[in-house]
Design an enzyme around this catalytic site. Sequence first.
Site, short mmCIF file in Angstrom:
data_model
loop_
_atom_site.label_atom_id
_atom_site.label_comp_id
_atom_site.label_asym_id
_atom_site.label_seq_id
_atom_site.Cartn_x
_atom_site.Cartn_y
_atom_site.Cartn_z
N LYS A 123 -3.16 39.55 40.70
CA LYS A 123 -2.37 38.87 41.74
C LYS A 123 -2.00 39.88 42.83
CE LYS A 123 2.28 38.39 41.30
NZ LYS A 123 3.10 38.86 42.43
N ASN A 124 -1.56 41.06 42.42
CA ASN A 124 -1.04 42.03 43.39
C ASN A 124 -2.11 42.78 44.17
OD1 ASN A 124 1.44 41.13 42.70
ND2 ASN A 124 2.01 42.89 41.46
N ARG A 156 15.52 44.01 48.30
CA ARG A 156 14.12 44.20 48.73
C ARG A 156 13.97 44.29 50.26
NH1 ARG A 156 10.28 40.86 44.83
NH2 ARG A 156 8.79 42.43 45.50
N ASP A 211 6.90 45.95 36.44
CA ASP A 211 6.53 44.56 36.15
C ASP A 211 6.29 44.33 34.66
OD1 ASP A 211 4.54 44.11 39.18
OD2 ASP A 211 6.70 44.18 38.80
C1 EPZ Z 1 5.12 45.13 44.81
O1 EPZ Z 1 6.28 44.62 45.43
C2 EPZ Z 1 4.69 44.08 43.80
N1 EPZ Z 1 4.34 42.84 44.50
C3 EPZ Z 1 5.82 43.84 42.81
O2 EPZ Z 1 5.33 42.91 41.85
C4 EPZ Z 1 6.12 45.15 42.09
O3 EPZ Z 1 7.21 44.95 41.22
C5 EPZ Z 1 6.48 46.22 43.13
O4 EPZ Z 1 5.40 46.35 44.10
C6 EPZ Z 1 6.69 47.59 42.50
O5 EPZ Z 1 5.55 47.96 41.80
C7 EPZ Z 1 3.12 42.74 45.04
O6 EPZ Z 1 2.31 43.64 44.98
C8 EPZ Z 1 2.81 41.43 45.72
P1 EPZ Z 1 7.97 48.01 46.67
P2 EPZ Z 1 6.89 45.39 46.74
O7 EPZ Z 1 7.93 47.90 48.16
O8 EPZ Z 1 5.78 45.89 47.57
C9 EPZ Z 1 12.38 49.28 47.76
C10 EPZ Z 1 5.40 41.02 40.49
O9 EPZ Z 1 6.13 40.71 39.53
N2 EPZ Z 1 11.94 49.17 49.17
O10 EPZ Z 1 7.12 49.04 46.01
O11 EPZ Z 1 7.89 44.49 47.34
C11 EPZ Z 1 12.45 47.92 47.07
O12 EPZ Z 1 13.67 47.28 47.35
C12 EPZ Z 1 6.01 41.65 41.72
O13 EPZ Z 1 4.15 40.87 40.53
C13 EPZ Z 1 12.82 49.54 50.18
O14 EPZ Z 1 13.95 49.95 49.92
O15 EPZ Z 1 7.62 46.61 46.02
C14 EPZ Z 1 12.31 48.28 45.62
O16 EPZ Z 1 13.56 48.68 45.10
C15 EPZ Z 1 7.52 41.76 41.63
N3 EPZ Z 1 12.41 49.43 51.48
C16 EPZ Z 1 11.35 49.49 45.65
O17 EPZ Z 1 11.40 49.99 46.99
C17 EPZ Z 1 11.15 48.98 51.81
O18 EPZ Z 1 10.82 48.94 53.00
C18 EPZ Z 1 9.90 49.12 45.31
O19 EPZ Z 1 9.50 48.15 46.23
C19 EPZ Z 1 10.28 48.60 50.76
C20 EPZ Z 1 10.68 48.71 49.45
#
Ligand code: EPZ
Length: 423
Positions: free
Chosen positions: A22-23, A121, A305
């Site tokens: 999916k990701n 997020r 995840d």
């Molecule tokens: C991706 O989300 C995945 N989704 C998530 O999977 C996964 O949990 C996550 O990466 C971490 O591995 C997809 O790929 C579609 P991040 P993403 O940006 O990109 C903070 C699932 O269950 N952050 O790496 O949104 C954020 O708040 C989903 O399949 C900022 O602070 O994750 C979080 O605490 C859930 N500012 C951390 O970084 C930003 O600009 C990781 O977020 C971006 C992120």
Amino acid sequence: MDRFLVRGGKKLKGTVHISGSKNAALPLLVATLLTDEPCTLHRVPDLRDVRTTLKILEYLGKKVTYRQNTVTVEANGPLKNNLPYELVKQMRASFWVAGPLLARFKQAEIPLPGGCAIGVRPVDIHLKGFEKLGAVCEVQGGNVFIRAKELNAAKIVLRFPSVGATQNLLMCASLVPGETVLENVAKEPEIDDVISFLNKMGARIHTDEKGRLIIQGVEVLHGAEHTVVADRIESGSYMLVAAATRSDVMVADCVPEHNAILLEDLKEAGFTLEVGTDFVHVHAYEGDIKPLRIRTAPYPGFATDLQAPWMTLMTLCNGTAEVDEDIFENRFMHAPELVRMGAQIVTEKSVARVTGVKALSAAHVQASDLRGGFALVMAGLCASGETEVERVYHVDRGYEKLEEKLTALGADIRRYNPDKDEF
Ligand code: EPZ
């Protein structure tokens, strides 16, 4: 709304075939916005989030067909460069269209993706990166207006290796003239899959010896064909189902090294695994499950995840395990539901202490997010009696054909909708 009825306490047996990720599928579909030429993607899992992304591509002006896990995306007139809140609120990853739209049209108007159950997020890392490339980002009325007179290559250091920000900036920079360097990027396998697709489209992206992404911008990107990488979160989830139900299950069509840490932890917890090039065979194990301390981290660390399904396994350990969720600030919503099923879990800030019990007991529980929902289905498979899991629409976002795959392993799981079905 649909619910699952799970009659647990049975051993499972057989083979589960893992779907496309999916990701990876979501950013790959978004990347088709970077070209007007036709693109074909195989092994696209039939999930709610994929269907939402196809709707987004059609809204923006693409012609999309989806048959037997193959998606074709073709131009169908000029593209829009804005998205309605209706679509963005369904799936946060829709914000990733910003990168391609900014690169092609020098502007994009996208609603700020709200938070979700697992956390606030924010998207500050995405926006800072776009600004480094020469864009101006203004947040007004819940929308982000991103504009640039021109975009120039830049050196961007991400303050945190955000997966989404890495994907967004990678896609944008692929069409920005000059050499853009992205540092402290996410290293998840889904990023590699998108890079491989972009390079097939004519992009020039590589990783240097320091792990930085070097992107030589090109004028135009062409159509391409690609097969989505196996879903490492789905494969890890089924390995955990096999372990927790003491079953003998072959997890096939996966990439074992994408689950390296989980395989290590399962072995340390006492399980015997046979690892092949594209399968992991979890052998039935009746012994004590050793309590471990895990901490979620960016790849190749323990995948956030998989934290929820792992916690379900630890509810049956022989002692007290610790689960440290270091990526999201509110990703323990499955814990109180597991406690309703007899688990002993105490959470304090980012740490959950799980004291193992002999057995879980069936209960009526409610999913709050995708992976937490799967963890509750998994708990239902371990508990004798009938567990009812509400709000399975969360689970439908990320697990293709869940009932079919579990039923094929001998599980007793049924989907029903109390508002519709005779019962
Ligand atoms: C991706 O989300 C995945 N989704 C998530 O999977 C996964 O949990 C996550 O990466 C971490 O591995 C997809 O790929 C579609 P991040 P993403 O940006 O990109 C903070 C699932 O269950 N952050 O790496 O949104 C954020 O708040 C989903 O399949 C900022 O602070 O994750 C979080 O605490 C859930 N500012 C951390 O970084 C930003 O600009 C990781 O977020 C971006 C992120």
